[in-house]
Design a protein around this motif. Sequence first.
Motif, short mmCIF file in Angstrom:
data_model
loop_
_atom_site.label_atom_id
_atom_site.label_comp_id
_atom_site.label_asym_id
_atom_site.label_seq_id
_atom_site.Cartn_x
_atom_site.Cartn_y
_atom_site.Cartn_z
N ARG A 144 0.72 -1.17 -0.01
CA ARG A 144 0.04 0.03 0.04
C ARG A 144 0.88 1.21 -0.03
O ARG A 144 0.42 2.33 -0.61
N ARG B 236 -0.91 4.82 -1.00
CA ARG B 236 -2.27 5.00 -0.60
C ARG B 236 -2.45 5.76 0.43
O ARG B 236 -1.27 5.89 1.54
N THR C 258 -8.65 0.79 -0.35
CA THR C 258 -7.73 0.79 0.88
C THR C 258 -8.42 0.54 2.11
O THR C 258 -7.81 -0.07 3.08
#
Length: 238
Positions: free
Chosen positions: A33, A38, A99
């Motif tokens: 991520r 993100r 996410t």
Amino acid sequence: MRFLHTFQLHDFVDTLVSLFVAFVFGTLIGAERQYRQRSAGLRTNVLVAVGAAAFVDLADHLTGADGSVRVIAYVVSGIGFLGAGVIMKEGMNVRGLNTAATLWASAAVGSCAGADMVAQSAALTLFVLAGNTLLRPLVNAIDRIPLNEKSSEANYEIIVTSDVENVAQSREALSERLEAANYPVRETKVVYRSDDNVEIAAVLVSLAVEPGDLDAIVASLAKLPGVSHATWNVSALE
């Protein structure tokens, strides 16, 4: 101190293993991520996984499996509030759903680790990483497929801008043309933009449409007295 009487090395090592496993697997998920920039990156996913593992492990040591099950239920619902914080809506676009789902999965990884299910925690981590990496080419390929309005279900809206004197006639004409084309209207909204301009918006029931029909309807509406602009647009179902 009660700690001296309740401390057991075996239980402490078991807790350390659970937290370490959650930390490692949370790091793997969070690193992916973080690499993709993100909003919930490395540290967030690690803390979610370790926190979930700590709560489940604590409940297991205090009340056993029954307590762990109750805590897991609260983790599942509670992580939703954290996930909601990374979801943002910009117009018709919604960002952060993936996410938020990854945070939810990180909590599941930590819960498995806290319940001493290390193998299951590892397997879940692999599936989460696969979902965020291996499926990306498939997603990109699907996104590049041109949208077929005839076979897709979406929200269709016809907007007519008219002067105040001709609002009633324009609205009636809009309804008549849509009815003649067999396109049912879900709702009609009238918005007064100024003293002279009124916007009439007809939202169609979600179904497949023929774009040419809407083009013809808009073209005929644009020729009505008092109508300054007529158009239609389509948006994906939420």
